[in-house]
Write a protein that holds these residues in place. Sequence first.
Motif, PDB file in Angstrom:
ATOM      1  N   THR A 139      16.723  38.368 -22.074  1.00 49.20           N
ATOM      2  CA  THR A 139      17.052  39.464 -22.984  1.00 49.20           C
ATOM      3  C   THR A 139      16.551  40.811 -22.456  1.00 49.20           C
ATOM      4  OG1 THR A 139      17.103  40.149 -25.319  1.00 49.20           O
ATOM      5  CG2 THR A 139      15.046  39.168 -24.510  1.00 49.20           C
ATOM      6  N   LEU A 140      16.230  40.868 -21.169  1.00 45.38           N
ATOM      7  CA  LEU A 140      15.784  42.129 -20.562  1.00 45.38           C
ATOM      8  C   LEU A 140      16.872  42.792 -19.733  1.00 45.38           C
ATOM      9  CD1 LEU A 140      12.194  41.281 -19.265  1.00 45.38           C
ATOM     10  CD2 LEU A 140      12.847  42.448 -21.371  1.00 45.38           C
ATOM     11  N   GLY A 141      17.782  41.999 -19.179  1.00 44.28           N
ATOM     12  CA  GLY A 141      18.710  42.514 -18.164  1.00 44.28           C
ATOM     13  C   GLY A 141      19.835  43.364 -18.715  1.00 44.28           C
ATOM     14  N   GLY A 142      20.101  43.289 -20.001  1.00 48.09           N
ATOM     15  CA  GLY A 142      21.137  44.133 -20.589  1.00 48.09           C
ATOM     16  C   GLY A 142      22.534  43.748 -20.138  1.00 48.09           C
ATOM     17  N   ALA A 143      23.482  44.565 -20.521  1.00 47.30           N
ATOM     18  CA  ALA A 143      24.885  44.315 -20.220  1.00 47.30           C
ATOM     19  C   ALA A 143      25.315  45.176 -19.040  1.00 47.30           C
ATOM     20  CB  ALA A 143      25.734  44.649 -21.442  1.00 47.30           C
ATOM     21  N   CYS A 144      26.217  44.655 -18.222  1.00 47.82           N
ATOM     22  CA  CYS A 144      26.735  45.483 -17.140  1.00 47.82           C
ATOM     23  C   CYS A 144      27.657  46.553 -17.725  1.00 47.82           C
ATOM     24  CB  CYS A 144      27.441  44.644 -16.087  1.00 47.82           C
ATOM     25  SG  CYS A 144      28.903  43.752 -16.638  1.00 47.82           S
TER      26      CYS A 144
ATOM     27  N   LEU B 286      25.353  49.924 -29.681  1.00 47.05           N
ATOM     28  CA  LEU B 286      25.127  49.036 -28.526  1.00 47.05           C
ATOM     29  C   LEU B 286      23.696  49.221 -28.022  1.00 47.05           C
ATOM     30  CD1 LEU B 286      28.493  49.470 -26.595  1.00 47.05           C
ATOM     31  CD2 LEU B 286      27.851  47.721 -28.276  1.00 47.05           C
ATOM     32  N   THR B 287      22.931  48.143 -28.060  1.00 50.22           N
ATOM     33  CA  THR B 287      21.533  48.201 -27.594  1.00 50.22           C
ATOM     34  C   THR B 287      21.273  47.003 -26.693  1.00 50.22           C
ATOM     35  OG1 THR B 287      20.866  47.059 -29.599  1.00 50.22           O
ATOM     36  CG2 THR B 287      20.655  49.455 -29.597  1.00 50.22           C
ATOM     37  N   SER B 288      20.014  46.825 -26.332  1.00 52.20           N
ATOM     38  CA  SER B 288      19.653  45.721 -25.433  1.00 52.20           C
ATOM     39  C   SER B 288      20.063  44.389 -26.057  1.00 52.20           C
ATOM     40  CB  SER B 288      18.147  45.724 -25.171  1.00 52.20           C
ATOM     41  OG  SER B 288      17.844  46.667 -24.180  1.00 52.20           O
TER      42      SER B 288
ATOM     43  N   SER C  30      26.317  51.665 -14.844  1.00 50.26           N
ATOM     44  CA  SER C  30      25.189  50.998 -14.181  1.00 50.26           C
ATOM     45  C   SER C  30      25.662  50.262 -12.919  1.00 50.26           C
ATOM     46  CB  SER C  30      24.461  50.058 -15.138  1.00 50.26           C
ATOM     47  OG  SER C  30      25.255  48.955 -15.474  1.00 50.26           O
TER      48      SER C  30
ATOM     49  N   ALA D  22      15.737  43.490 -28.976  1.00 51.40           N
ATOM     50  CA  ALA D  22      15.143  42.694 -27.884  1.00 51.40           C
ATOM     51  C   ALA D  22      13.625  42.874 -27.846  1.00 51.40           C
ATOM     52  CB  ALA D  22      15.772  43.097 -26.555  1.00 51.40           C
TER      53      ALA D  22
ATOM     54  N   ARG E 169      30.162  46.428 -21.045  1.00 54.87           N
ATOM     55  CA  ARG E 169      30.193  47.483 -22.066  1.00 54.87           C
ATOM     56  C   ARG E 169      31.628  47.867 -22.401  1.00 54.87           C
ATOM     57  NH1 ARG E 169      26.483  52.140 -21.172  1.00 54.87           N
ATOM     58  NH2 ARG E 169      28.250  53.359 -20.451  1.00 54.87           N
TER      59      ARG E 169
END
Lengths: 213, 242
Positions: A101-106, A145-147, A110, A62, A126
């Motif tokens: 592409t900043l908010g990431g995955a729930c 697993l990354t952004s 989190s 990202a 996730r």
Amino acid sequence: MAIVASKLDPKEAVYDYTLPAGESWLHEVEQGQTFRILDLEGNQAVDTLFYNAHDPAERYSAVDTIRAQGNIYLSAGSRLLSSEGNVLVIISADTCGRHDTLGGACAAESNSVRYASDKKYMHSCRDSFLHALGHCDCGMDKRDLTSNVNFFMNVPVTPEGGLTFADGISAPGKYVEMRAEMDVMVLISNCPQLNNPCNAYNPTPVRLLVWNA
Amino acid sequence: MTTQFQPELALWEDTLPGAAHWSFVMKRGTALRLTDLEGGANLSALFYNAEEKLERYNMADTLKAQHTAHLSKGFVCYSDMGRVLCSVIEDSCGWHDTLCGMSDAALVKARYGEASYQAQRNAMHRNARDSMLIELGKWGLGKRDVVANVNFFSKVSADDAGNLAFQPGNSAAGDFVDLRFEMNTLVVLSACQHPLDPNPAYQPRPVKLTAWRCGTPDAADHCRNFRPENTRGFYNTELLFR
Ligand SMILES: [Zn+2]
């Protein structure tokens, strides 16, 4: 926000699958093929990661993507870069106009921070990613697993450096399409998030199509 | 309660020369002052739970949990496990970037030309990504462990259309940021220039590191109460130590 429609006909797709909300999808898209994600009911977040199909240690980055294009949003023309600086896919058509592409995955963890401690037991992106990786023989796990990209999500950044979750700008029938510049593994979690007003607390299915070059 | 920095409290002190890289473990209850000695420094940082290195800094969770696109006093660095690796307890600078990643070999060669060890000895041109990979290798980590990093002292803002602009002059000589570690944390650093730094010269700046024993945050802690999310993040973290 550039709106670019596609000329491709769904009847000619070589792959056509409807992915329910809360499920994962791991699929190879070959170099030259075009991949479409269609938001069937609107404002659905499609959390997506890309990998070099032959070496998954090379993967979507990202921060490299946003720095290289000098802009934090993804839209038609965006080149999604790998951690090695190579182009994974190029967004070739987009009727939504902007993707996050900043908010990431729930994630369970989190969710417990963002909403409430007892939300950790709810299903999350996730968990979907890990479910897919736990069932594949691709040698990938949590380390990979990354952004990610959140297709159809609207997460505006203010000039003062704030981050806001705005109403979705997607709608039923909007889509984003990308051309694979190398053989890529695409990992999707069709987000099951029930705590975020962006999707009116109603995660919905998306349609996934692939065309040959 | 947290003891603020005083020079006589220093446990150790070191100076990372411009472009140098280093890694070390900070224990829970200690803090690290990063000081920009000359102004215009950039310090790229990655953080890992030292005991479980699969748990690592998560840019996305850090940003969305705190509704921010930058770091400054009050904000904390979240891991992917809903826990706090470290907290920004003081900051004279006001803005630290976490959106723009690191320089790599291709970027440094294209912008500054080649300067090899054979020709330049330790004045060679290092890049942040290779520096991180070298340090990560010392801990059994590698490419798959590289994630979006923090760039301390650098400011990159976005306009309403999302266009990014590097803001020169964000950090002056003597500016500092204090990080309190909330768990035992592997800290991986590179003092290479920010990848969007418009300075055409390869001129990375030194950063002074000073560690002290600061104690753990109490109920009135500024970072804990900075946002309701952080109160829950500290609760998750403290479960590790009960
Ligand atoms: Zn999700």
